[in-house]
Write a protein that holds these residues in place. Structure first.
Motif, PDB file in Angstrom:
ATOM      1  N   LEU A 157       0.741  -1.208  -0.011  1.00 49.20           N
ATOM      2  CA  LEU A 157       0.085   0.058  -0.212  1.00 49.20           C
ATOM      3  C   LEU A 157       0.840   1.110  -0.102  1.00 49.20           C
ATOM      4  N   MET A 158       2.062   1.151   0.974  1.00 49.31           N
ATOM      5  CA  MET A 158       2.885   2.291   0.867  1.00 49.31           C
ATOM      6  C   MET A 158       3.578   2.565  -0.644  1.00 49.31           C
ATOM      7  N   TYR A 159       3.820   1.616  -1.341  1.00 46.10           N
ATOM      8  CA  TYR A 159       4.149   1.590  -2.877  1.00 46.10           C
ATOM      9  C   TYR A 159       3.235   2.374  -3.648  1.00 46.10           C
ATOM     10  N   LEU A 160       1.822   1.941  -3.516  1.00 50.10           N
ATOM     11  CA  LEU A 160       0.867   2.135  -4.305  1.00 50.10           C
ATOM     12  C   LEU A 160       0.198   3.487  -4.171  1.00 50.10           C
ATOM     13  N   PHE A 161       0.364   3.869  -2.786  1.00 54.12           N
ATOM     14  CA  PHE A 161      -0.324   5.113  -2.442  1.00 54.12           C
ATOM     15  C   PHE A 161       0.709   5.975  -1.773  1.00 54.12           C
ATOM     16  N   PRO A 162       1.781   6.343  -2.020  1.00 54.81           N
ATOM     17  CA  PRO A 162       2.704   6.963  -1.317  1.00 54.81           C
ATOM     18  C   PRO A 162       2.326   8.377  -0.553  1.00 54.81           C
ATOM     19  N   ARG A 163       1.428   9.309  -1.362  1.00 53.83           N
ATOM     20  CA  ARG A 163       0.759  10.462  -1.191  1.00 53.83           C
ATOM     21  C   ARG A 163      -0.125  10.384   0.355  1.00 53.83           C
ATOM     22  N   GLN A 175       7.860  13.942  -6.758  1.00 56.40           N
ATOM     23  CA  GLN A 175       6.549  13.521  -5.906  1.00 56.40           C
ATOM     24  C   GLN A 175       6.251  14.567  -5.279  1.00 56.40           C
ATOM     25  N   GLN A 176       7.212  15.494  -4.389  1.00 57.39           N
ATOM     26  CA  GLN A 176       6.844  16.451  -3.437  1.00 57.39           C
ATOM     27  C   GLN A 176       6.290  17.724  -4.392  1.00 57.39           C
ATOM     28  N   ILE A 177       6.613  17.843  -5.632  1.00 54.49           N
ATOM     29  CA  ILE A 177       5.917  18.894  -6.449  1.00 54.49           C
ATOM     30  C   ILE A 177       4.585  18.386  -6.769  1.00 54.49           C
ATOM     31  N   ASP A 178       4.557  17.174  -7.273  1.00 54.42           N
ATOM     32  CA  ASP A 178       3.158  16.882  -7.789  1.00 54.42           C
ATOM     33  C   ASP A 178       2.162  16.608  -6.732  1.00 54.42           C
ATOM     34  N   LEU A 180       1.944  18.168  -3.681  1.00 60.15           N
ATOM     35  CA  LEU A 180       1.660  19.600  -3.357  1.00 60.15           C
ATOM     36  C   LEU A 180       0.951  20.089  -4.110  1.00 60.15           C
ATOM     37  N   ASP A 181       0.974  20.069  -5.461  1.00 61.93           N
ATOM     38  CA  ASP A 181      -0.211  20.529  -6.583  1.00 61.93           C
ATOM     39  C   ASP A 181      -1.203  19.881  -6.347  1.00 61.93           C
ATOM     40  N   ILE A 182      -1.201  18.547  -6.052  1.00 59.08           N
ATOM     41  CA  ILE A 182      -2.515  17.716  -5.927  1.00 59.08           C
ATOM     42  C   ILE A 182      -3.418  18.141  -4.804  1.00 59.08           C
ATOM     43  N   TYR A 183      -2.584  18.437  -3.660  1.00 62.26           N
ATOM     44  CA  TYR A 183      -3.110  18.670  -2.277  1.00 62.26           C
ATOM     45  C   TYR A 183      -3.821  20.267  -2.421  1.00 62.26           C
ATOM     46  N   HIS A 184      -2.948  21.207  -3.183  1.00 64.79           N
ATOM     47  CA  HIS A 184      -3.639  22.617  -3.455  1.00 64.79           C
ATOM     48  C   HIS A 184      -4.993  22.572  -4.427  1.00 64.79           C
TER      49      HIS A 184
END
Length: 360
Positions: A157-163, A175-178, A180-184
């Protein structure tokens, strides 16, 4: 016969002129050798147990580093994708462990000197705030791992859903940029709803001057104009009492504001109000500590993190513009009182939605 033997022994010991017999000579040689050796001397080359342990530890550490380096090179050559994940995971564990030690040191210092949270420095307050959120996320993973053999499922699950399941320490730079964009993007979905509620309360405002200011503010927001600080401060009374005070907010308003603050909206109204109050109070305390420290003392990463926490998607905005926006936020926040925290909560939308440089 016995007397003669005694005489010969005396003569041998006291240096008699007569030559001793062979038996006496052997006994005399044995005695002299014993006197010459005496008690055994301590060796100067003996090592202490502590030195032995230190040398053994240094040897083991050196060998471990060599083996670890070979293992890393092997993974890098044969399993490059797995090696990237493995490296990020190990670094994430190290950073999380360092955060835990720092948080423990801060809490110990608070306990020893009877210091409250709002009396800490800005960096200490921010560290504790972020560490609590990280621990909450890790605690959820720990609960999932309790059943037998469930840890294998947790790794998948950690590999499939890291966010959703991992904290930022275990994200790749991309992933940090992507993420954060998703959360915003998720919190931007609540912005039109919050502005709609502001328009709906205009008829409920008894003062005609406040009604006019609220109408002008909503009109500017709809036109895409970034509001000035004095436009927002003119409405302080509306956000401290009816109809927009923290205790007068309706359940749907609190759900929308919770999504704008990246808090879960799936809670009873009582808990929603409590979480919004607590979260906004912490941000207000952070603002006071940051104003005392000065924005110029923050690094570029600290500035972007502070802006993102307060509603601005700072991942795609230049550092100087982030510092300007954060200065506007502090200018407004430090004026507000505790009873006016509802206005600070709404500023997450009012100050960020039309700021120049933000993605639409």
């Amino acid at each position: 016969m016995a007397v003669s033997r005694v005489c010969w022994a005396r003569a041998a010991l006291w240096g008699s002129a007569g030559p001793p017999g062979p038996y006496v000579a052997r006994r005399l040689q044995f005695v002299r050798s014993g006197l010459a050796w005496g008690t055994p001397r301590s060796s100067k080359l003996h090592l202490s147990p502590k030195a032995d342990v230190k040398s053994l530890i240094s040897y083991v550490v050196t060998k471990t580093k060599v083996i670890n380096g070979k293992y890393h090179r092997f993974l890098g050559r044969h399993f490059p994708r797995f090696y990237v994940l493995y490296t990020i995971f190990m670094k994430g564990l190290q950073m999380l462990w360092a955060d835990a030690k720092k948080a423990r040191r801060i809490k110990t210092n608070m306990w020893k000197h009877n210091i409250k949270f709002h009396q800490l420095s800005y960096r200490e307050m921010e560290h504790l705030r972020q560490f609590r959120r990280d621990v909450t996320k890790c605690l959820f993973l720990g609960i999932l791992s309790i059943p037998p053999f469930a840890n294998y499922l947790v790794f998948l699950l950690m590999y499939l859903f890291p966010r959703q399941l991992l904290i930022q320490h275990f994200w790749t730079p991309k992933q940090q940029i992507d993420f954060l964009d998703i959360y915003h993007a998720l919190r931007k979905q609540s912005h039109p709803e919050i502005l709609c509620y502001l328009e709906k309360v205009i008829p409920l405002i008894s003062d005609s001057g406040l009604r006019w200011h609220m109408t002008e503010l909503c009109t500017k927001m709809q036109r895409g104009t970034h509001p000035a600080i004095h436009d927002i401060l003119a409405l302080r009374e509306c956000f401290s009492n009816h109809p927009l005070g923290m205790n007068q907010l309706h359940a749907l308003q609190m759900k929308a504001l919770s999504r704008a603050m990246l808090l879960t909206p799936y809670l009873p109204p009582v808990l929603l109000r409590y979480r919004l109050k607590t979260h906004t109070t912490v941000i207000h305390q952070l603002d006071k500590a940051l104003a005392k420290l000065g924005i110029g003392q923050l690094t570029a990463q600290e500035v972007k993190s502070a802006c993102y926490l307060r509603g601005l998607n700072s991942t795609h905005i230049a550092e100087e513009r982030c510092r300007t926006w954060l200065g506007e936020w502090l200018q407004l926040s430090c004026i507000l009182k505790e009873a006016e925290l509802s206005l600070l909560l709404h500023n997450v939308v009012l100050l960020s939605i039309n700021y120049t440089g933000t993605r639409r």
